[in-house]
Design a protein around this motif. Structure first.
Motif, PDB file in Angstrom:
ATOM      1  N   GLY A 273       8.829  23.313  -4.396  1.00 53.36           N
ATOM      2  CA  GLY A 273       9.117  22.060  -4.929  1.00 53.36           C
ATOM      3  C   GLY A 273       8.438  21.491  -5.938  1.00 53.36           C
ATOM      4  N   GLY A 274       7.451  22.344  -6.824  1.00 53.70           N
ATOM      5  CA  GLY A 274       6.710  21.769  -7.702  1.00 53.70           C
ATOM      6  C   GLY A 274       7.608  21.327  -9.094  1.00 53.70           C
ATOM      7  N   THR A 275       7.314  20.548  -9.868  1.00 56.21           N
ATOM      8  CA  THR A 275       8.113  20.300 -10.976  1.00 56.21           C
ATOM      9  C   THR A 275       8.019  21.446 -12.231  1.00 56.21           C
ATOM     10  N   ASN A 276       6.701  21.721 -12.062  1.00 55.50           N
ATOM     11  CA  ASN A 276       6.192  22.847 -13.008  1.00 55.50           C
ATOM     12  C   ASN A 276       6.009  24.134 -12.575  1.00 55.50           C
ATOM     13  N   ALA A 277       6.967  24.549 -11.732  1.00 57.12           N
ATOM     14  CA  ALA A 277       6.904  25.925 -10.976  1.00 57.12           C
ATOM     15  C   ALA A 277       8.202  26.341 -10.860  1.00 57.12           C
ATOM     16  N   VAL A 278       8.419  27.781 -11.220  1.00 58.09           N
ATOM     17  CA  VAL A 278       9.626  28.326 -10.747  1.00 58.09           C
ATOM     18  C   VAL A 278       9.699  28.433  -9.173  1.00 58.09           C
ATOM     19  N   PRO A 279      10.620  28.243  -8.668  1.00 57.47           N
ATOM     20  CA  PRO A 279      10.739  28.083  -7.143  1.00 57.47           C
ATOM     21  C   PRO A 279      10.568  29.615  -6.750  1.00 57.47           C
ATOM     22  N   SER A 280      10.158  29.722  -5.143  1.00 55.45           N
ATOM     23  CA  SER A 280      10.155  30.853  -4.693  1.00 55.45           C
ATOM     24  C   SER A 280      11.638  31.247  -3.626  1.00 55.45           C
ATOM     25  N   GLN A 281      11.779  29.770  -3.280  1.00 58.81           N
ATOM     26  CA  GLN A 281      12.879  29.855  -1.982  1.00 58.81           C
ATOM     27  C   GLN A 281      13.776  28.749  -2.360  1.00 58.81           C
ATOM     28  N   VAL A 282      15.079  29.010  -2.529  1.00 62.48           N
ATOM     29  CA  VAL A 282      16.197  27.786  -2.299  1.00 62.48           C
ATOM     30  C   VAL A 282      16.975  28.134  -1.039  1.00 62.48           C
ATOM     31  N   THR A 283      16.914  26.822  -0.358  1.00 65.18           N
ATOM     32  CA  THR A 283      17.980  26.923   0.798  1.00 65.18           C
ATOM     33  C   THR A 283      19.029  26.004   0.663  1.00 65.18           C
ATOM     34  N   ALA A 284      20.329  26.409   0.802  1.00 60.88           N
ATOM     35  CA  ALA A 284      21.381  25.269   0.528  1.00 60.88           C
ATOM     36  C   ALA A 284      22.556  25.635   1.543  1.00 60.88           C
ATOM     37  N   TRP A 285      23.231  24.436   1.767  1.00 59.70           N
ATOM     38  CA  TRP A 285      24.080  24.678   2.857  1.00 59.70           C
ATOM     39  C   TRP A 285      25.623  24.349   2.357  1.00 59.70           C
ATOM     40  N   LEU A 286      26.450  25.124   2.699  1.00 60.96           N
ATOM     41  CA  LEU A 286      27.937  25.211   2.170  1.00 60.96           C
ATOM     42  C   LEU A 286      28.838  24.370   3.087  1.00 60.96           C
ATOM     43  N   ASP A 287      29.451  23.697   3.111  1.00 58.75           N
ATOM     44  CA  ASP A 287      30.538  23.086   3.926  1.00 58.75           C
ATOM     45  C   ASP A 287      31.942  23.468   3.394  1.00 58.75           C
ATOM     46  N   ALA A 288      32.647  24.516   4.071  1.00 58.66           N
ATOM     47  CA  ALA A 288      33.924  25.052   3.540  1.00 58.66           C
ATOM     48  C   ALA A 288      34.974  24.585   4.608  1.00 58.66           C
ATOM     49  N   ARG A 289      36.121  24.405   3.891  1.00 59.98           N
ATOM     50  CA  ARG A 289      37.411  24.168   4.942  1.00 59.98           C
ATOM     51  C   ARG A 289      38.485  24.674   4.146  1.00 59.98           C
ATOM     52  N   ALA A 290      39.399  24.995   4.804  1.00 61.40           N
ATOM     53  CA  ALA A 290      40.686  25.530   4.373  1.00 61.40           C
ATOM     54  C   ALA A 290      42.001  25.277   5.389  1.00 61.40           C
ATOM     55  N   GLU A 291      43.224  25.660   5.043  1.00 59.31           N
ATOM     56  CA  GLU A 291      44.230  25.241   5.768  1.00 59.31           C
ATOM     57  C   GLU A 291      44.677  26.227   6.796  1.00 59.31           C
ATOM     58  N   SER A 292      43.847  27.540   6.642  1.00 60.61           N
ATOM     59  CA  SER A 292      44.162  28.526   7.785  1.00 60.61           C
ATOM     60  C   SER A 292      42.980  29.224   8.099  1.00 60.61           C
ATOM     61  N   ASP A 293      42.538  29.860   9.235  1.00 63.88           N
ATOM     62  CA  ASP A 293      41.403  30.822   9.327  1.00 63.88           C
ATOM     63  C   ASP A 293      41.303  31.875   8.335  1.00 63.88           C
ATOM     64  N   ALA A 294      42.481  32.504   8.023  1.00 61.94           N
ATOM     65  CA  ALA A 294      42.558  33.371   7.132  1.00 61.94           C
ATOM     66  C   ALA A 294      41.795  32.630   5.648  1.00 61.94           C
ATOM     67  N   GLU A 295      42.478  31.820   5.316  1.00 59.15           N
ATOM     68  CA  GLU A 295      42.235  31.085   4.141  1.00 59.15           C
ATOM     69  C   GLU A 295      40.671  30.979   3.996  1.00 59.15           C
ATOM     70  N   LEU A 296      40.005  30.346   5.259  1.00 55.26           N
ATOM     71  CA  LEU A 296      38.525  29.938   5.237  1.00 55.26           C
ATOM     72  C   LEU A 296      37.808  31.343   5.203  1.00 55.26           C
ATOM     73  N   ALA A 297      38.328  32.322   5.786  1.00 57.59           N
ATOM     74  CA  ALA A 297      37.432  33.621   5.636  1.00 57.59           C
ATOM     75  C   ALA A 297      37.570  34.174   4.283  1.00 57.59           C
ATOM     76  N   ALA A 298      38.552  34.036   3.843  1.00 55.07           N
ATOM     77  CA  ALA A 298      38.758  34.706   2.370  1.00 55.07           C
ATOM     78  C   ALA A 298      37.748  33.713   1.301  1.00 55.07           C
ATOM     79  N   LEU A 299      37.935  32.500   1.540  1.00 57.33           N
ATOM     80  CA  LEU A 299      37.128  31.587   0.471  1.00 57.33           C
ATOM     81  C   LEU A 299      35.646  31.988   0.804  1.00 57.33           C
ATOM     82  N   VAL A 300      35.151  31.820   2.134  1.00 57.75           N
ATOM     83  CA  VAL A 300      33.573  31.955   2.334  1.00 57.75           C
ATOM     84  C   VAL A 300      33.429  33.536   1.878  1.00 57.75           C
TER      85      VAL A 300
END
Length: 407
Positions: A273-300
């Motif tokens: 989290g330093g301004t003057n450093a290349v990070p070692s780790q990024v953790t991000a959270w994706l929220d995904a939604r689709a009109e069917s289970d199959a569409e959601l699986a394909a999107l993800v």
């Protein structure tokens, strides 16, 4: 209907930010605890008996029918997303109490047990699991697993709520995924909610009925690279996880747009989290939604594939963990049609938002949802709105629906 407006005035200041106008009502923090106290006071003022299960879910019951007999339940939740709107959740609870008041004014004598519920941690804003309280209540999640969930400060869920004691050894099955017993006898659940889109705006209707919920999930992306100096490290010598994340966010946007689905990265943690450093780790959270289970699986799958391909070019690695996935839910069709007809043929529309109602429907409880027009079309935001006249129309609609279910 004065009771609705009075209750709403009581709730309006609780958890509201003076700077943004949004609400922070995270479970088991001060604002949400104040709302829980309000729930108990509102129930006591109406002569209702309040039950609380080991996970913090609340239900207030009209007297006259024994516990465990066939019941109808209404309500919603009291917690919010971070800097959320006033109506998402509390509107359903306030409307439920107001609808019970209206039934009494009309002289309706319920022949079935009738109650108001407030499920805990619906948004998953503190412990990361959407609809956690209702999942635990019906046994779709186990206390053994849930108690180890931690919030952003590292606090365990098991340290802020009692739970059922020694999981699996308390006699009611609450630790082993068989539910808390709070919903024993509940055959029907009706949830009123503010609309979280523009469907009713486009149709110029104050109230509608949901027919189902899109499948949706939350996925954690752990992207590992190598920390380095922001000034002395040549661009071509870096293993920068932020680059992998940036491309992944753009890929998610493109994949969702071309499919007509939904994909959002709304939370990000960068280490160190330093301004003057290349990070070692990024953790991000994706929220995904689709009109069917199959569409959601394909999107993800396509988003993960593009992230992995980019990581290969960046010298990073990507690990994807599905933290919470809810399948497609179709609300009880007979109940849906019965309510829509009783309410004079109101619009019937799907929703892309998750709700406790979906969890109860999947558990075998016949469930329906009413929703009230939101003139902003915006939700999970301080700009979320609902006009008083539409809210009152929602109370009448809910009272009409409950009358048909308990008489």
């Amino acid at each position: 209907m004065a009771d609705f407006e009075g209750m709403w005035r009581d709730l309006a200041p609780i958890g509201r930010s003076a700077s943004t106008g949004g609400y922070v009502r995270q479970p088991w923090h001060a604002a949400e605890l104040e709302l829980r106290a309000w729930f108990r006071e509102a129930a006591a003022a109406r002569g209702l008996t309040v039950e609380e299960d080991p996970f913090g879910n609340l239900a207030a019951w009209l007297p006259g029918h024994e516990r465990g007999t066939e019941a109808v339940l209404t309500g919603s939740h009291l917690d919010s997303v971070l800097d959320g709107g006033a109506y998402d959740g509390p509107l359903g609870v306030v409307s439920a109490f107001a609808a019970l008041d209206l039934l009494r004014e009309r002289g309706v004598a319920p022949t079935r047990r009738l109650g108001v519920a407030a499920f805990v941690e619906e948004e998953g804003s503190r412990f990361g699991r959407a609809c956690l309280g209702s999942r635990l209540a019906v046994g779709a999640a186990t206390w053994d697993a849930a108690r180890e969930l931690t919030d952003r400060e590292g606090v365990r869920l098991g340290d802020v709520v009692q739970g059922p004691g020694d999981a699996g050894d308390d006699g009611d099955g609450a630790g082993d995924g068989t539910g808390s017993g709070l919903l024993d006898g509940v055959a029907t659940y009706v949830e009123l909610h503010v609309e979280q889109g523009r469907g009713l705006i486009d149709l110029d209707a104050p109230v509608g009925v949901h027919d189902g919920i899109w499948p949706h999930g939350r996925y954690r992306y752990d992207i590992a690279g190598r920390a380095d100096h922001a000034g002395t490290t040549r661009m071509e010598d870096r293993a920068d996880p932020m680059l992998t994340f940036a491309m992944t966010a753009l890929a998610a946007n493109k994949q969702a747009r071309v499919r007509g689905q939904r994909a959002t990265f709304g939370r990000l943690d960068v280490r160190p989290g330093g301004t003057n450093a290349v990070p070692s780790q990024v953790t991000a959270w994706l929220d995904a939604r689709a009109e069917s289970d199959a569409e959601l699986a394909a999107l993800v799958a396509d988003i993960e594939r593009q992230a992995t391909e980019r990581a290969g070019r960046d010298g990073t690695t990507v690990t994807v963990t599905a933290e919470s996935v809810s399948g497609e839910v179709a609300f009880d069709p007979a109940l849906r049609d019965r309510l829509a007809a009783r309410l004079g043929g109101v619009p019937v529309l799907p929703t892309q938002a998750g709700h406790d109602a979906g969890i109860l429907q999947e558990a075998g409880i016949a469930t329906a949802m009413l929703f009230v027009r939101n003139p902003s079309g915006v939700s999970h935001s301080p700009y979320e709105r609902a006009e008083t006249a539409d809210c009152l129309a929602g109370v009448v609609a809910l009272a009409d629906a409950l009358t048909g279910l308990v008489t």
